[in-house]
Design a protein around this motif. Structure first.
Motif, mmCIF file in Angstrom:
data_model
loop_
_atom_site.group_PDB
_atom_site.id
_atom_site.type_symbol
_atom_site.label_atom_id
_atom_site.label_comp_id
_atom_site.label_asym_id
_atom_site.label_seq_id
_atom_site.Cartn_x
_atom_site.Cartn_y
_atom_site.Cartn_z
ATOM 1 N N LEU A 133 6.262 6.812 -17.133
ATOM 2 C CA LEU A 133 7.068 8.020 -16.948
ATOM 3 C C LEU A 133 7.886 7.958 -15.664
ATOM 4 N N PHE A 134 7.339 7.291 -14.632
ATOM 5 C CA PHE A 134 8.117 7.167 -13.401
ATOM 6 C C PHE A 134 9.357 6.310 -13.642
ATOM 7 N N ALA A 135 9.270 5.325 -14.519
ATOM 8 C CA ALA A 135 10.445 4.507 -14.848
ATOM 9 C C ALA A 135 11.531 5.388 -15.477
ATOM 10 N N VAL A 136 11.123 6.343 -16.318
ATOM 11 C CA VAL A 136 12.079 7.281 -16.903
ATOM 12 C C VAL A 136 12.684 8.152 -15.804
ATOM 13 N N LEU A 137 11.834 8.617 -14.874
ATOM 14 C CA LEU A 137 12.329 9.436 -13.754
ATOM 15 C C LEU A 137 13.333 8.653 -12.914
ATOM 16 N N GLU A 138 13.050 7.378 -12.675
ATOM 17 C CA GLU A 138 13.984 6.553 -11.895
ATOM 18 C C GLU A 138 15.354 6.472 -12.569
ATOM 19 N N ARG A 139 15.353 6.305 -13.869
ATOM 20 C CA ARG A 139 16.633 6.258 -14.589
ATOM 21 C C ARG A 139 17.382 7.582 -14.437
ATOM 22 N N GLU A 140 16.659 8.683 -14.487
ATOM 23 C CA GLU A 140 17.285 9.995 -14.314
ATOM 24 C C GLU A 140 17.823 10.157 -12.893
ATOM 25 N N LEU A 141 17.067 9.684 -11.911
ATOM 26 C CA LEU A 141 17.509 9.798 -10.516
ATOM 27 C C LEU A 141 18.753 8.962 -10.264
ATOM 28 N N LEU A 142 18.846 7.813 -10.920
ATOM 29 C CA LEU A 142 20.010 6.948 -10.731
ATOM 30 C C LEU A 142 21.279 7.551 -11.315
ATOM 31 N N LYS A 143 21.130 8.473 -12.255
ATOM 32 C CA LYS A 143 22.307 9.165 -12.795
ATOM 33 C C LYS A 143 22.929 10.077 -11.747
ATOM 34 N N GLY A 144 22.134 10.513 -10.778
ATOM 35 C CA GLY A 144 22.632 11.358 -9.699
ATOM 36 C C GLY A 144 22.369 12.832 -9.946
ATOM 37 N N PRO A 145 22.376 13.614 -8.876
ATOM 38 C CA PRO A 145 22.091 15.038 -9.011
ATOM 39 C C PRO A 145 23.168 15.818 -9.756
ATOM 40 N N VAL A 146 24.422 15.362 -9.681
ATOM 41 C CA VAL A 146 25.504 16.082 -10.347
ATOM 42 C C VAL A 146 25.308 16.045 -11.868
ATOM 43 N N ALA A 147 24.800 14.934 -12.382
ATOM 44 C CA ALA A 147 24.561 14.807 -13.817
ATOM 45 C C ALA A 147 23.491 15.786 -14.306
ATOM 46 N N HIS A 148 22.685 16.280 -13.381
ATOM 47 C CA HIS A 148 21.620 17.216 -13.732
ATOM 48 C C HIS A 148 21.951 18.645 -13.309
ATOM 49 N N GLY A 149 23.194 18.891 -12.921
ATOM 50 C CA GLY A 149 23.635 20.246 -12.628
ATOM 51 C C GLY A 149 23.527 20.673 -11.180
ATOM 52 N N TRP A 150 23.260 19.756 -10.265
ATOM 53 C CA TRP A 150 23.197 20.105 -8.846
ATOM 54 C C TRP A 150 24.556 19.810 -8.212
ATOM 55 N N PRO A 151 25.044 20.702 -7.352
ATOM 56 C CA PRO A 151 26.391 20.515 -6.801
ATOM 57 C C PRO A 151 26.473 19.420 -5.747
ATOM 58 N N ASP A 152 25.382 19.088 -5.118
ATOM 59 C CA ASP A 152 25.398 18.123 -4.018
ATOM 60 C C ASP A 152 25.329 16.688 -4.564
ATOM 61 N N GLN A 153 25.756 15.736 -3.761
ATOM 62 C CA GLN A 153 25.756 14.335 -4.181
ATOM 63 C C GLN A 153 24.493 13.587 -3.774
ATOM 64 N N THR A 154 23.587 14.250 -3.048
ATOM 65 C CA THR A 154 22.369 13.569 -2.611
ATOM 66 C C THR A 154 21.141 14.279 -3.178
ATOM 67 N N ILE A 181 14.422 17.161 -7.071
ATOM 68 C CA ILE A 181 13.612 16.175 -7.788
ATOM 69 C C ILE A 181 12.390 16.862 -8.387
ATOM 70 N N LYS A 182 11.785 17.775 -7.629
ATOM 71 C CA LYS A 182 10.649 18.560 -8.128
ATOM 72 C C LYS A 182 11.056 19.343 -9.372
ATOM 73 N N THR A 183 12.220 19.963 -9.317
ATOM 74 C CA THR A 183 12.727 20.737 -10.455
ATOM 75 C C THR A 183 13.011 19.828 -11.644
ATOM 76 N N LEU A 184 13.591 18.660 -11.382
ATOM 77 C CA LEU A 184 13.870 17.703 -12.452
ATOM 78 C C LEU A 184 12.579 17.268 -13.140
ATOM 79 N N ILE A 185 11.534 16.986 -12.359
ATOM 80 C CA ILE A 185 10.247 16.590 -12.942
ATOM 81 C C ILE A 185 9.694 17.714 -13.816
ATOM 82 N N GLY A 186 9.813 18.944 -13.330
ATOM 83 C CA GLY A 186 9.338 20.079 -14.114
ATOM 84 C C GLY A 186 10.098 20.248 -15.417
#
Length: 179
Positions: free
Chosen positions: A78-99, A105-110
């Motif tokens: 599951l961490f490998a899946v999380l890593e792939r999601e993190l590499l997409k960047g926060p903007v891809a997950h709806g966060w306005p910041d680039q870092t 990350i806590k919210t993404l895991i949830g």
């Protein structure tokens, strides 16, 4: 058992503790006293008492390690899946910041895995898998070096006496004693 460095016991330390437990079981079989066993094995008397109770109820097998107290919520797969999601960047997950910061990350895991982590737990998880904090590669463009250098000189204490909140004899205790 958790440590500040972000891990549990090492394999060597786990083997060492297992050996101590089995040595205690042997001493229980010989009828040694708790205080003597504690002194010789350099553990607390209370630990010897708990181990003796477990040994009397279940034998040496009761003293065997049962593994870590809790397994990580996200395994390696599951961490490998999380890593792939993190590499997409926060903007891809709806966060306005680039870092990435720990809270997103806590919210993404949830959201992604339906697992609840604390912010400190997310930090430990990332550290355990080799991730580290991001540091800026260069200073901010807006930084004013002259203002930063002057700030340290202007605000440093000038050696004045510290301000006192009260003077000797001004406490309410001395006033009420005189009445």
């Amino acid at each position: 058992m958790r440590y500040a460095q972000g891990g549990g016991l090492t394999d060597e330390r786990r083997v060492f503790r297992e050996k101590l437990r089995m040595e205690a079981a042997e001493r229980f079989r010989h009828g040694d006293e708790n205080a003597v066993i504690a002194h010789d094995l350099r553990i607390s008397v209370r630990s010897v008492q708990r181990r003796r109770k477990a040994w009397s109820q279940g034998g040496p097998r009761a003293l065997a390690s049962k593994g870590p107290a809790s397994l990580p919520l996200l395994g390696d797969d599951l961490f490998a899946v999380l890593e792939r999601e993190l590499l997409k960047g926060p903007v891809a997950h709806g966060w306005p910041d680039q870092t990435w910061t720990l809270f997103p990350i806590k919210t993404l895991i949830g959201r992604r895995f339906h697992q609840s982590y604390t912010v400190q737990g997310v930090a430990a998880l990332l550290k355990r898998h080799g991730w580290s904090c991001q540091l800026p590669a260069r200073r901010a463009i807006e930084r004013n070096e002259a203002a930063v250098a002057g700030w340290g000189k202007e605000t440093r204490p000038s050696g004045e006496e510290p301000w006192r909140r009260s003077t000797p004899g001004s406490s309410s205790r001395t006033k009420s004693a005189s009445r």
